[in-house]
Design a protein around this motif. Structure first.
Motif, PDB file in Angstrom:
ATOM      1  N   GLY A  15       0.807  -1.214   0.000  1.00  0.00           N
ATOM      2  CA  GLY A  15       0.000   0.000   0.000  1.00  0.00           C
ATOM      3  C   GLY A  15       0.839   1.261   0.000  1.00  0.00           C
ATOM      4  N   SER A  16       2.006   1.224   0.651  1.00  0.00           N
ATOM      5  CA  SER A  16       2.882   2.399   0.632  1.00  0.00           C
ATOM      6  C   SER A  16       3.405   2.665  -0.776  1.00  0.00           C
ATOM      7  CB  SER A  16       4.043   2.210   1.613  1.00  0.00           C
ATOM      8  OG  SER A  16       4.909   1.154   1.196  1.00  0.00           O
ATOM      9  N   ILE A  17       3.624   1.609  -1.548  1.00  0.00           N
ATOM     10  CA  ILE A  17       4.031   1.783  -2.944  1.00  0.00           C
ATOM     11  C   ILE A  17       2.857   2.322  -3.762  1.00  0.00           C
ATOM     12  CG2 ILE A  17       4.923   0.597  -4.993  1.00  0.00           C
ATOM     13  CD1 ILE A  17       6.207  -1.434  -3.078  1.00  0.00           C
ATOM     14  N   TYR A  18       1.673   1.791  -3.511  1.00  0.00           N
ATOM     15  CA  TYR A  18       0.467   2.339  -4.149  1.00  0.00           C
ATOM     16  C   TYR A  18       0.346   3.839  -3.873  1.00  0.00           C
ATOM     17  CZ  TYR A  18      -1.433  -2.382  -5.028  1.00  0.00           C
ATOM     18  OH  TYR A  18      -1.650  -3.665  -5.480  1.00  0.00           O
ATOM     19  N   SER A  19       0.660   4.241  -2.649  1.00  0.00           N
ATOM     20  CA  SER A  19       0.544   5.651  -2.282  1.00  0.00           C
ATOM     21  C   SER A  19       1.482   6.518  -3.113  1.00  0.00           C
ATOM     22  CB  SER A  19       0.850   5.839  -0.793  1.00  0.00           C
ATOM     23  OG  SER A  19      -0.096   5.165   0.015  1.00  0.00           O
ATOM     24  N   LEU A  20       2.705   6.028  -3.348  1.00  0.00           N
ATOM     25  CA  LEU A  20       3.653   6.782  -4.170  1.00  0.00           C
ATOM     26  C   LEU A  20       3.122   6.971  -5.587  1.00  0.00           C
ATOM     27  CD1 LEU A  20       7.288   5.575  -3.338  1.00  0.00           C
ATOM     28  CD2 LEU A  20       6.298   7.832  -2.992  1.00  0.00           C
ATOM     29  N   PHE A 145       8.816   0.270   3.010  1.00  0.00           N
ATOM     30  CA  PHE A 145       7.815   1.046   3.743  1.00  0.00           C
ATOM     31  C   PHE A 145       8.410   2.353   4.256  1.00  0.00           C
ATOM     32  CE2 PHE A 145       5.401   2.115   7.602  1.00  0.00           C
ATOM     33  CZ  PHE A 145       4.115   2.142   7.085  1.00  0.00           C
ATOM     34  N   GLY A 146       9.615   2.276   4.835  1.00  0.00           N
ATOM     35  CA  GLY A 146      10.253   3.472   5.379  1.00  0.00           C
ATOM     36  C   GLY A 146      10.556   4.504   4.295  1.00  0.00           C
ATOM     37  N   LEU A 147      11.072   4.039   3.136  1.00  0.00           N
ATOM     38  CA  LEU A 147      11.396   4.966   2.050  1.00  0.00           C
ATOM     39  C   LEU A 147      10.141   5.617   1.487  1.00  0.00           C
ATOM     40  CD1 LEU A 147      13.523   6.166   0.174  1.00  0.00           C
ATOM     41  CD2 LEU A 147      13.270   4.158  -1.305  1.00  0.00           C
ATOM     42  N   ALA A 240      -2.149   9.128   0.038  1.00  0.00           N
ATOM     43  CA  ALA A 240      -1.397   8.343   1.026  1.00  0.00           C
ATOM     44  C   ALA A 240      -2.292   7.328   1.722  1.00  0.00           C
ATOM     45  CB  ALA A 240      -0.757   9.278   2.054  1.00  0.00           C
ATOM     46  N   LEU A 241      -3.396   7.783   2.265  1.00  0.00           N
ATOM     47  CA  LEU A 241      -4.288   6.884   3.000  1.00  0.00           C
ATOM     48  C   LEU A 241      -4.980   5.903   2.069  1.00  0.00           C
ATOM     49  CD1 LEU A 241      -5.914   9.305   5.604  1.00  0.00           C
ATOM     50  CD2 LEU A 241      -3.990   7.742   5.902  1.00  0.00           C
ATOM     51  N   GLY A 242      -5.383   6.367   0.892  1.00  0.00           N
ATOM     52  CA  GLY A 242      -6.044   5.473  -0.068  1.00  0.00           C
ATOM     53  C   GLY A 242      -5.150   4.319  -0.475  1.00  0.00           C
ATOM     54  N   GLY A 243      -3.874   4.606  -0.731  1.00  0.00           N
ATOM     55  CA  GLY A 243      -2.945   3.535  -1.093  1.00  0.00           C
ATOM     56  C   GLY A 243      -2.786   2.506   0.009  1.00  0.00           C
TER      57      GLY A 243
END
Length: 295
Positions: A15-20, A145-147, A240-243
């Motif tokens: 999901g963090s990648i989706y957010s990017l 996730f951190g990046l 961010a939250l959607g991803g």
């Protein structure tokens, strides 16, 4: 419970990648009011360029990473100047169709250059997993996730406090008013495409180090689209939250379908099922701006 906790952790990473990638969607839409359907192909091209520099040309990964970002900026400027700038003032549907054509062109370029076989990045980080709540977590997941969170924070500060970020926000709010204040609209359009290409390439590189890359990576753009709609097409916080939400829900739906019914492949349709529900309940997303027309 451990099984579902593992699904949640993996979902947060994806999901963090989706957010990017969703950030790229939002930036272009805010600046130009255009939905870029070539976003997934920008992810794919960036991942393949970094892979080629790292594996075929034997460059250190950090050097390959930085050169990929330079390539992404150059590609974005080329696309904006040669393909999209002549369409300024034309109907939005024309520009959207051009991005769909660009998507096909980039996909064909990747298949002709690198083929369709899965390619795997060489290990960059140690392979020994960390332990979190008794669950093993690969270092590449922690780094991804951190990046992603770090980059999202950097871009948020950029939009909020930098002069260019304020100019982009002004352009997104009212292009005509921004132009009357001396803001170069064409330059802002180019900058929005550059940022979208950079964040997409970073997302592709991160995902490539986790799952490998192939020509199907371009479909990530469509998978991210429900996250964009959930958060709101013009909201950075929503991206961010959607991803994160879509990443977790996809993993939980897939895991639950396998665990309870022995069904696989549900992950590919779960996000679109969520999209239909979202559009029925919140057409503008969680943080999207409602458009009210008075007649």
């Amino acid at each position: 419970m451990e099984y579902y906790l593992q699904l949640i952790i993996n979902g947060l990473v994806v999901g963090s990648i989706y957010s990017l990638v969703a950030l790229g969607f939002v930036i272009i839409f805010k600046a130009t009011k255009v939905v870029n359907f070539a976003q997934g192909e920008l992810v794919m091209v960036g991942a393949y360029v970094c892979f080629s520099l790292t594996v075929q040309y034997q460059l250190p990964f950090l050097v390959s990473f930085l050169l990929t970002l330079v390539f992404s900026i150059a590609l974005a400027i080329l696309v904006e100047r040669l393909i999209l700038r002549p369409l300024i003032g034309e109907p939005i549907i024309s520009v959207i169709m051009v991005t769909i054509g660009l998507s096909s062109m980039l996909k064909s370029f990747v298949q002709m250059t690198w083929g369709t076989q899965i390619q795997v990045f060489p290990p960059i980080l140690p392979q020994e997993p960390y332990m979190l709540l008794g669950l093993p977590i690969a270092p590449v997941y922690v780094a991804a996730f951190g990046l992603s969170i770090l980059l999202f924070g950097v871009f948020t500060l950029f939009f909020k406090y930098s002069s260019l970020g304020i100019a982009m926000r002004a352009t997104a709010f009212d292009q005509q008013a921004a132009q009357s204040m001396g803001i170069g609209i064409k330059s802002i359009f180019a900058l929005s495409w550059c940022i979208a290409a950079v964040v997409s390439s970073i997302g592709g590189i991160i995902l490539g180090n986790i799952n490998g890359i192939n020509a199907q990576l371009g479909h990530l753009g469509l998978k991210v689209f429900p996250a964009v709609i959930l958060g709101g097409l013009d909201s950075l916080l929503g991206a961010a939250l959607g991803g994160l939400i879509i990443g977790v829900l996809e993993n939980i739906c897939e895991g639950a379908a396998k665990d309870l019914f022995g069904l696989g492949g549900f992950k590919e349709v779960a996000s679109f099922a969520i999209l239909v529900i979202i559009l029925m309940i919140k057409p503008y997303g969680l943080f999207g701006t409602k458009e009210i027309e008075r007649v």
